[in-house]
Write a protein that holds these residues in place. Structure first.
Motif, mmCIF file in Angstrom:
data_model
loop_
_atom_site.group_PDB
_atom_site.id
_atom_site.type_symbol
_atom_site.label_atom_id
_atom_site.label_comp_id
_atom_site.label_asym_id
_atom_site.label_seq_id
_atom_site.Cartn_x
_atom_site.Cartn_y
_atom_site.Cartn_z
ATOM 1 N N PHE A 109 52.288 -48.562 -121.828
ATOM 2 C CA PHE A 109 51.272 -48.004 -120.934
ATOM 3 C C PHE A 109 50.337 -49.091 -120.388
ATOM 4 C CE2 PHE A 109 52.526 -44.259 -123.413
ATOM 5 C CZ PHE A 109 52.785 -43.368 -122.381
ATOM 6 N N TYR A 110 50.094 -50.125 -121.201
ATOM 7 C CA TYR A 110 49.222 -51.217 -120.750
ATOM 8 C C TYR A 110 49.816 -51.922 -119.537
ATOM 9 C CZ TYR A 110 46.807 -55.722 -120.793
ATOM 10 O OH TYR A 110 46.102 -56.848 -120.438
ATOM 11 N N LEU A 111 51.129 -52.077 -119.529
ATOM 12 C CA LEU A 111 51.799 -52.762 -118.420
ATOM 13 C C LEU A 111 51.953 -51.868 -117.192
ATOM 14 C CD1 LEU A 111 54.594 -54.721 -120.336
ATOM 15 C CD2 LEU A 111 52.421 -55.582 -119.471
ATOM 16 N N ARG A 112 51.516 -50.636 -117.314
ATOM 17 C CA ARG A 112 51.617 -49.684 -116.198
ATOM 18 C C ARG A 112 50.257 -49.073 -115.886
ATOM 19 N NH1 ARG A 112 55.943 -50.209 -119.125
ATOM 20 N NH2 ARG A 112 58.032 -50.149 -118.153
ATOM 21 N N PRO A 113 49.284 -49.875 -115.443
ATOM 22 C CA PRO A 113 47.967 -49.313 -115.115
ATOM 23 C C PRO A 113 48.035 -48.312 -113.968
ATOM 24 C CG PRO A 113 48.149 -51.567 -114.310
ATOM 25 C CD PRO A 113 49.348 -51.326 -115.173
ATOM 26 N N TRP A 114 49.076 -48.432 -113.169
ATOM 27 C CA TRP A 114 49.250 -47.493 -112.063
ATOM 28 C C TRP A 114 49.474 -46.070 -112.557
ATOM 29 C CZ3 TRP A 114 53.963 -45.339 -112.814
ATOM 30 C CH2 TRP A 114 54.929 -46.111 -113.457
ATOM 31 N N PHE A 115 49.953 -45.917 -113.806
ATOM 32 C CA PHE A 115 50.157 -44.566 -114.338
ATOM 33 C C PHE A 115 48.812 -43.872 -114.565
ATOM 34 C CE2 PHE A 115 51.096 -41.580 -117.885
ATOM 35 C CZ PHE A 115 51.989 -40.771 -117.205
ATOM 36 N N LEU A 116 47.830 -44.612 -115.080
ATOM 37 C CA LEU A 116 46.481 -44.055 -115.232
ATOM 38 C C LEU A 116 45.901 -43.719 -113.862
ATOM 39 C CD1 LEU A 116 44.017 -43.342 -116.951
ATOM 40 C CD2 LEU A 116 43.326 -45.751 -116.832
ATOM 41 N N GLU A 117 46.167 -44.576 -112.897
ATOM 42 C CA GLU A 117 45.723 -44.310 -111.525
ATOM 43 C C GLU A 117 46.339 -43.019 -111.000
ATOM 44 O OE1 GLU A 117 45.831 -46.626 -107.197
ATOM 45 O OE2 GLU A 117 46.571 -47.616 -109.009
ATOM 46 N N ALA A 118 47.626 -42.809 -111.302
ATOM 47 C CA ALA A 118 48.303 -41.583 -110.868
ATOM 48 C C ALA A 118 47.696 -40.358 -111.550
ATOM 49 C CB ALA A 118 49.794 -41.672 -111.176
ATOM 50 N N ILE A 119 47.323 -40.501 -112.824
ATOM 51 C CA ILE A 119 46.705 -39.386 -113.549
ATOM 52 C C ILE A 119 45.360 -39.027 -112.928
ATOM 53 C CG2 ILE A 119 45.641 -38.728 -115.749
ATOM 54 C CD1 ILE A 119 47.842 -40.290 -117.181
ATOM 55 N N VAL A 120 44.543 -40.047 -112.631
ATOM 56 C CA VAL A 120 43.221 -39.798 -112.050
ATOM 57 C C VAL A 120 43.351 -39.119 -110.691
ATOM 58 C CG1 VAL A 120 41.146 -40.895 -111.140
ATOM 59 C CG2 VAL A 120 42.119 -41.675 -113.308
ATOM 60 N N ILE A 121 44.233 -39.631 -109.843
ATOM 61 C CA ILE A 121 44.415 -39.035 -108.511
ATOM 62 C C ILE A 121 44.920 -37.593 -108.643
ATOM 63 C CG2 ILE A 121 45.745 -39.169 -106.367
ATOM 64 C CD1 ILE A 121 45.734 -42.211 -106.712
ATOM 65 N N SER A 122 45.869 -37.373 -109.565
ATOM 66 C CA SER A 122 46.413 -36.027 -109.761
ATOM 67 C C SER A 122 45.348 -35.084 -110.297
ATOM 68 C CB SER A 122 47.602 -36.082 -110.726
ATOM 69 O OG SER A 122 48.628 -36.906 -110.218
ATOM 70 N N ALA A 148 47.083 -26.540 -112.598
ATOM 71 C CA ALA A 148 47.996 -27.237 -113.521
ATOM 72 C C ALA A 148 49.290 -27.619 -112.807
ATOM 73 C CB ALA A 148 48.293 -26.355 -114.724
ATOM 74 N N VAL A 149 49.804 -26.672 -112.001
ATOM 75 C CA VAL A 149 51.028 -26.976 -111.243
ATOM 76 C C VAL A 149 50.783 -28.114 -110.255
ATOM 77 C CG1 VAL A 149 52.662 -26.068 -109.554
ATOM 78 C CG2 VAL A 149 51.951 -24.642 -111.484
ATOM 79 N N ALA A 150 49.633 -28.065 -109.585
ATOM 80 C CA ALA A 150 49.295 -29.135 -108.632
ATOM 81 C C ALA A 150 49.174 -30.478 -109.335
ATOM 82 C CB ALA A 150 47.986 -28.789 -107.919
ATOM 83 N N PHE A 151 48.601 -30.458 -110.551
ATOM 84 C CA PHE A 151 48.443 -31.712 -111.309
ATOM 85 C C PHE A 151 49.797 -32.329 -111.638
ATOM 86 C CE2 PHE A 151 48.387 -33.840 -115.429
ATOM 87 C CZ PHE A 151 47.456 -34.847 -115.195
ATOM 88 N N PHE A 152 50.696 -31.531 -112.197
ATOM 89 C CA PHE A 152 51.975 -32.089 -112.650
ATOM 90 C C PHE A 152 52.872 -32.481 -111.474
ATOM 91 C CE2 PHE A 152 50.764 -29.822 -116.585
ATOM 92 C CZ PHE A 152 50.906 -30.879 -117.469
ATOM 93 N N VAL A 153 52.842 -31.714 -110.409
ATOM 94 C CA VAL A 153 53.634 -32.093 -109.230
ATOM 95 C C VAL A 153 53.101 -33.400 -108.638
ATOM 96 C CG1 VAL A 153 54.228 -31.448 -106.864
ATOM 97 C CG2 VAL A 153 54.340 -29.741 -108.683
ATOM 98 N N SER A 154 51.777 -33.506 -108.534
ATOM 99 C CA SER A 154 51.169 -34.732 -107.996
ATOM 100 C C SER A 154 51.457 -35.922 -108.898
ATOM 101 C CB SER A 154 49.657 -34.548 -107.854
ATOM 102 O OG SER A 154 49.357 -33.491 -106.981
ATOM 103 N N LEU A 155 51.386 -35.688 -110.222
ATOM 104 C CA LEU A 155 51.636 -36.776 -111.168
ATOM 105 C C LEU A 155 53.054 -37.310 -111.022
ATOM 106 C CD1 LEU A 155 50.557 -38.482 -113.506
ATOM 107 C CD2 LEU A 155 51.365 -36.704 -115.079
ATOM 108 N N VAL A 156 54.016 -36.424 -110.886
ATOM 109 C CA VAL A 156 55.410 -36.861 -110.726
ATOM 110 C C VAL A 156 55.577 -37.652 -109.427
ATOM 111 C CG1 VAL A 156 57.768 -36.067 -110.332
ATOM 112 C CG2 VAL A 156 56.383 -35.009 -112.117
ATOM 113 N N ILE A 157 55.025 -37.128 -108.349
ATOM 114 C CA ILE A 157 55.186 -37.786 -107.041
ATOM 115 C C ILE A 157 54.541 -39.169 -107.039
ATOM 116 C CG2 ILE A 157 54.517 -37.686 -104.607
ATOM 117 C CD1 ILE A 157 54.781 -34.626 -104.799
ATOM 118 N N PHE A 158 53.284 -39.258 -107.500
ATOM 119 C CA PHE A 158 52.585 -40.545 -107.473
ATOM 120 C C PHE A 158 53.182 -41.528 -108.486
ATOM 121 C CE2 PHE A 158 49.172 -38.012 -105.454
ATOM 122 C CZ PHE A 158 48.968 -38.811 -104.338
ATOM 123 N N SER A 159 53.652 -41.018 -109.630
ATOM 124 C CA SER A 159 54.267 -41.906 -110.620
ATOM 125 C C SER A 159 55.532 -42.542 -110.071
ATOM 126 C CB SER A 159 54.576 -41.136 -111.909
ATOM 127 O OG SER A 159 53.397 -40.697 -112.542
#
Length: 631
Positions: A109-122, A148-159
């Motif tokens: 997870f440390y090497l993927r800071p963009w994942f935290l960014e995707a979580i925040v945006i979602s 919740a649906v919007a969060f998980f769909v957004s998380l998948v797309i941005f990830s």
């Protein structure tokens, strides 16, 4: 009144006690396994195995405790808050005590800071969605479900989008900032650093020489220098899961890589911290307690001639964070070297300190993984002008794109370490992308200094074959060998007399020794085979040979001797002959004859050859041109 008040107080106390009892019941298992894990980690030997079991049970019960909290959510809100605070505190204590166990997950997870960014945006999108749903007079539960649906769909797309960009962004950053210097010719190999024994053979020699029934040489080894001479270095680590917890590493094994003969040296020393020792005695556990957010190379055995002591050195990679719209990403950089002595003293050396260390003098210390990162970044060579052009070029058009290829099954992959007249160099040979097998680029990276520019020799004449095809030509040059029993391994570039050759080792599949070493001319595809150390060294120094009978490329020579063997075979519809010749000084000279290159008289002479015939032969590039029977 007093009686009612007293009954009410008793009832409240009873209810309170019932609540605390429920809290204690829920909290007891996770607390018990936390205390048990910490207590067992203080022990030694097999006790540490039970500590790992306790750690696993703590994680399971910690997750399970949330189920108990869910049951209390309506009846005891204060209990829920209490248990949540308790879980946070216990988890923090657990992580502080056992953090090296979870280093792999943490680094993912440390090497993927963009994942935290995707979580925040979602999360922001989900919050806005919930607010809009409530504004449209949706029921709260329905609004939360929509969010919740919007969060998980957004998380998948941005990830997916961020993940696709993160790797190329890192490579583009490196390609833009690394200094690359083109060279006209490769530096010559240091004559005192002749790399002969491949890793596959060294592994076998190290195992054959191991006389410790509870230990084994740890693979893969590292190239180390002792008194200016290169060796394959191994750590003798505990063998088996019980010994993993109970005993220590017992020493180091060094296999001489400058000779075809077996030459093994063993240094007996017990290391307090070493690889494959459990749990807190593991060298990486101790390293990650001191510097967590790094990636380590394998531990390298080092023998110091100055102190007559043995050490372990661990180069490591650290990371810096960069931002390029729209994501944050990590960029690797050389962090330094950990140096560990037998007593367990650990020094964290910066790259400058590692270069100045008398213990590490002459050793390779630049991380091998970082070498590959740097060379892989050269696929994005257009990044100096435009990152987007660089990325689309790698994804679609592949203009001037390199590909790092290795020989299948050789047991050792690039980069290869060479000692040149300009110092230690990590060497990487790259072919063009796709179904193209010529040599395209050879990269050299200093193995001790990250501030030296990466050197590259470019090939564009369309004449030179690459390392993988060089191995094919070695097999082709000796069709009588059963190649299911032998391997061609570690093709490395050398420049005897300023001319490029591929040095290829031919070894049995079981690694029991070197059958011979072949040098392949990448322009003519001619193969020159050597068995003796003196012949190999002579060729590597200047492209010529001594009296063994092998020729300097392009030269003709007359040889007189006795025929020891004659074989014929068919290749591409044409007859070929393999002729073995013994002279006064040399036995087993291998010569080849091609029917389409010979006149009728010479073909008749070859057809009459028998074992024991004395002959005069004219050869060029080990190919027969003329023959005369002298009997």
């Amino acid at each position: 009144m007093e009686e009612k008040k007293e009954k009410k107080e008793k009832k409240e106390k009873k209810i309170l006690w019932e609540k605390w009892k429920a809290r204690i019941i829920i909290a007891t298992p996770v607390t018990f396994f936390l205390v048990l894990t910490i207590a067992l980690l203080a022990g030694e030997g097999i006790i540490e195995l039970f500590a790992l079991i306790g750690a696993g049970l703590f994680v399971i019960t910690w997750i399970g405790t949330f189920f108990g909290i869910w049951l209390l959510r309506r009846e005891d809100i204060y209990g829920v808050l209490f248990l949540l605070v308790l879980l946070v505190i216990e988890f923090a204590i657990f992580v502080l005590r056992t953090s090296p166990l979870f280093h792999g997950i943490a680094m993912f997870f440390y090497l993927r800071p963009w994942f935290l960014e995707a979580i925040v945006i979602s999360a922001i999108i989900a919050g806005v969605t919930v607010g809009c749903a409530i504004a449209k007079r949706k029921f709260f539960d329905v609004a939360v479900l929509i969010g919740a649906v919007a969060f998980f769909v957004s998380l998948v797309i941005f990830s997916v989008i961020f993940g696709l960009l993160a790797g190329p962004y890192t490579k583009c950053y490196l390609a833009e900032n690394l200094e690359i210097r083109e060279i006209s010719e490769l530096p010559s190999i240091d004559k005192d650093f002749v790399r002969i024994i491949p890793m596959k053979v060294a592994n076998r020699y190290a195992k054959d020489a191991c006389q410790f029934p509870q230990h084994r040489p740890k693979n893969p080894p590292d190239v180390v220098m002792i008194y200016g001479k290169p060796y394959w270095g191994y750590i003798l680590v505990p063998n088996g899961w019980v010994n993993y917890y109970n005993i220590k590493a017992v020493g180091l094994t060094f296999v001489d890589m400058t000779t075809t003969e077996k030459n093994v040296t063993v240094k007996k020393v017990s290391f307090k911290y070493a690889p494959d020792q459990g749990v807190e005695d593991d060298i990486y556990w101790q390293i990650f307690k001191r510097n967590y957010w790094i990636e380590c190379e394998r531990a390298m055995p080092v023998y110091s001639e100055i102190s007559d002591q043995c050490y372990l050195a661990v180069p490591y990679i650290s990371y810096k964070t960069e931002f390029t719209f729209p994501i944050w990403y990590r960029v690797p950089t050389w962090g330094g070297v950990f140096l560990i002595d037998a007593k367990g003293n650990i020094e964290d050396l910066s790259p400058e300190e590692a270069r100045e260390s008398p213990i590490l003098k002459g050793q390779k210390i630049f991380p091998e993984k970082l070498v590959l990162e740097y060379i892989e970044s050269q696929k994005f060579w257009k990044a100096k002008d435009s990152w987007w052009d660089a990325i689309t070029n790698v994804w679609f058009s592949h203009e001037q794109e390199i590909e790092i290829t290795d020989v299948s099954g050789q047991g050792n992959k690039q980069p290869f370490l060479l000692k040149t007249e300009k110092g230690f160099k990590w060497t990487v040979s790259a072919e063009p992308w796709g179904e193209a097998y010529g040599i395209y680029r050879i990269y050299l990276i200093d193995a001790r200094n990250e501030n030296v520019a990466i050197e590259v020799k470019k090939y564009s004449g369309g004449e030179e074959i690459g390392p993988v095809k060089a191995c094919d030509y070695v097999r082709k040059s000796n069709p009588l060998v059963d190649w299911s029993l032998f391997s061609t391994v570690e093709p490395i570039p050398i420049t005897p007399g300023g001319k490029l050759f591929w040095e290829v080792r031919v070894v049995p599949e079981d690694g029991s020794g070197i059958s011979y070493i072949a040098f392949v001319d990448p322009r003519t595809c001619m193969v020159y085979n050597f068995k003796e150390d003196k012949d190999i060294i002579a060729f590597m120094e200047n492209g010529t040979v001594n009296q063994s009978g092998y020729l300097t490329p392009g030269q003709e020579r007359e040889i007189t001797g006795l025929i020891s063997k004659v074989c014929n075979y068919v290749e591409n519809g044409n007859t070929r002959w393999l002729i073995m010749l013994n002279t006064e000084n040399v036995t087993g000279i291998a010569l080849y004859a091609r029917i389409e290159e010979l006149d009728e008289e010479t073909i008749k002479e070859i057809a009459l050859l028998q074992e024991g015939d004395k002959v005069r032969i004219v050869v060029r590039d080990n190919v027969l041109k003329e023959i005369e029977i002298l009997n």
